[in-house]
Design a protein around this motif. Structure first.
Motif, PDB file in Angstrom:
ATOM      1  N   ALA A 101       0.832  -1.210   0.000  1.00  0.00           N
ATOM      2  CA  ALA A 101       0.000   0.000   0.000  1.00  0.00           C
ATOM      3  C   ALA A 101       0.863   1.255   0.000  1.00  0.00           C
ATOM      4  O   ALA A 101       0.612   2.199  -0.760  1.00  0.00           O
ATOM      5  CB  ALA A 101      -0.938  -0.010   1.209  1.00  0.00           C
ATOM      6  N   GLU A 102       1.897   1.275   0.855  1.00  0.00           N
ATOM      7  CA  GLU A 102       2.771   2.448   0.914  1.00  0.00           C
ATOM      8  C   GLU A 102       3.581   2.608  -0.372  1.00  0.00           C
ATOM      9  O   GLU A 102       3.800   3.731  -0.834  1.00  0.00           O
ATOM     10  CB  GLU A 102       3.687   2.366   2.129  1.00  0.00           C
ATOM     11  N   LEU A 103       3.996   1.481  -0.958  1.00  0.00           N
ATOM     12  CA  LEU A 103       4.714   1.535  -2.221  1.00  0.00           C
ATOM     13  C   LEU A 103       3.816   2.111  -3.317  1.00  0.00           C
ATOM     14  O   LEU A 103       4.235   2.969  -4.095  1.00  0.00           O
ATOM     15  CB  LEU A 103       5.215   0.141  -2.619  1.00  0.00           C
ATOM     16  N   THR A 104       2.578   1.677  -3.358  1.00  0.00           N
ATOM     17  CA  THR A 104       1.631   2.191  -4.348  1.00  0.00           C
ATOM     18  C   THR A 104       1.453   3.693  -4.190  1.00  0.00           C
ATOM     19  O   THR A 104       1.516   4.441  -5.169  1.00  0.00           O
ATOM     20  CB  THR A 104       0.274   1.474  -4.222  1.00  0.00           C
ATOM     21  N   GLU A 105       1.235   4.145  -2.961  1.00  0.00           N
ATOM     22  CA  GLU A 105       1.079   5.585  -2.708  1.00  0.00           C
ATOM     23  C   GLU A 105       2.330   6.357  -3.120  1.00  0.00           C
ATOM     24  O   GLU A 105       2.238   7.420  -3.734  1.00  0.00           O
ATOM     25  CB  GLU A 105       0.775   5.841  -1.231  1.00  0.00           C
ATOM     26  N   ILE A 119       1.994   0.762 -12.471  1.00  0.00           N
ATOM     27  CA  ILE A 119       2.161   0.703 -11.018  1.00  0.00           C
ATOM     28  C   ILE A 119       2.095  -0.734 -10.534  1.00  0.00           C
ATOM     29  O   ILE A 119       2.926  -1.164  -9.735  1.00  0.00           O
ATOM     30  CB  ILE A 119       1.111   1.583 -10.304  1.00  0.00           C
ATOM     31  N   LYS A 120       1.141  -1.522 -11.028  1.00  0.00           N
ATOM     32  CA  LYS A 120       1.026  -2.923 -10.637  1.00  0.00           C
ATOM     33  C   LYS A 120       2.280  -3.707 -11.017  1.00  0.00           C
ATOM     34  O   LYS A 120       2.772  -4.519 -10.239  1.00  0.00           O
ATOM     35  CB  LYS A 120      -0.198  -3.568 -11.299  1.00  0.00           C
ATOM     36  N   GLY A 124       4.818  -5.260  -8.237  1.00  0.00           N
ATOM     37  CA  GLY A 124       5.085  -6.695  -8.197  1.00  0.00           C
ATOM     38  C   GLY A 124       6.574  -7.001  -8.191  1.00  0.00           C
ATOM     39  O   GLY A 124       7.043  -7.840  -7.417  1.00  0.00           O
ATOM     40  N   CYS A 125       7.334  -6.303  -9.030  1.00  0.00           N
ATOM     41  CA  CYS A 125       8.789  -6.508  -9.085  1.00  0.00           C
ATOM     42  C   CYS A 125       9.455  -6.094  -7.781  1.00  0.00           C
ATOM     43  O   CYS A 125      10.335  -6.801  -7.280  1.00  0.00           O
ATOM     44  CB  CYS A 125       9.386  -5.709 -10.242  1.00  0.00           C
ATOM     45  N   VAL A 126       9.043  -4.968  -7.217  1.00  0.00           N
ATOM     46  CA  VAL A 126       9.673  -4.473  -5.985  1.00  0.00           C
ATOM     47  C   VAL A 126       9.324  -5.382  -4.806  1.00  0.00           C
ATOM     48  O   VAL A 126      10.193  -5.696  -3.987  1.00  0.00           O
ATOM     49  CB  VAL A 126       9.271  -3.008  -5.703  1.00  0.00           C
ATOM     50  N   ARG A 131      11.078  -9.501  -0.955  1.00  0.00           N
ATOM     51  CA  ARG A 131      10.974 -10.860  -0.373  1.00  0.00           C
ATOM     52  C   ARG A 131      12.294 -11.610  -0.544  1.00  0.00           C
ATOM     53  O   ARG A 131      12.779 -12.241   0.400  1.00  0.00           O
ATOM     54  CB  ARG A 131       9.849 -11.632  -1.042  1.00  0.00           C
ATOM     55  N   LYS A 132      12.887 -11.571  -1.732  1.00  0.00           N
ATOM     56  CA  LYS A 132      14.142 -12.279  -1.997  1.00  0.00           C
ATOM     57  C   LYS A 132      15.272 -11.795  -1.094  1.00  0.00           C
ATOM     58  O   LYS A 132      16.133 -12.577  -0.715  1.00  0.00           O
ATOM     59  CB  LYS A 132      14.560 -12.114  -3.455  1.00  0.00           C
TER      60      LYS A 132
END
Length: 138
Positions: A101-105, A119-120, A124-126, A131-132
């Motif tokens: 959510a914060e990344l999207t904002e 944005i999607k 997804g990549c970030v 996670r990795k």
């Protein structure tokens, strides 16, 4: 009507130029008084969006804004509480949701020309990168 196009030429000294609209049609007159960003940023080939109007001499652009280039008119988000500050590792599924959510904002506020699909894809990549590297878990 909101349109997009490319700057054909813009004379910064004289303060006017022309835009080739993305849709077929005649070139559109542009004037420095209608630019949202600083006029030195509008060079030949710059992608712009604008509102089409009919002037006395033909099509005229108003509220001309650069696309795909940094805009000094963007809003920069700053944390409002200590909870929103950066941390090395965020844990749990709720934290991943908050991270997304914060990344999207942040993407919306930082690059105002991104589409929802872009944005999607970036998000997804970030998130996968986070996670990795163990920056988020879940």
């Amino acid at each position: 009507m909101l349109m997009t196009g490319k700057v054909l030429r813009f004379d910064e000294v004289r303060g006017y130029g022309f835009i080739a609209p993305s849709e077929p049609g005649e070139d559109v007159f542009m004037h420095a008084n209608d630019l949202i960003d600083e006029k030195y940023l509008y060079g030949e080939g710059s992608d712009v969006e604008f509102f089409m109007e009919m002037g006395e001499k033909g099509p005229k652009a108003s509220r001309i804004r650069l696309i795909h280039q940094p805009s000094p008119n963007r809003i920069v988000r700053t944390p409002v509480s200590p909870d929103e500050s950066d941390s090395a590792v965020v844990g749990g599924a709720e934290s991943v949701a908050r991270f997304r959510a914060e990344l999207t904002e942040s993407l919306i506020e930082s690059v105002d020309s991104l589409t929802a699909a872009q944005i999607k894809q970036i998000r997804g990549c970030v998130v996968e990168l986070a996670r990795k590297n163990g920056w988020v878990t879940a």
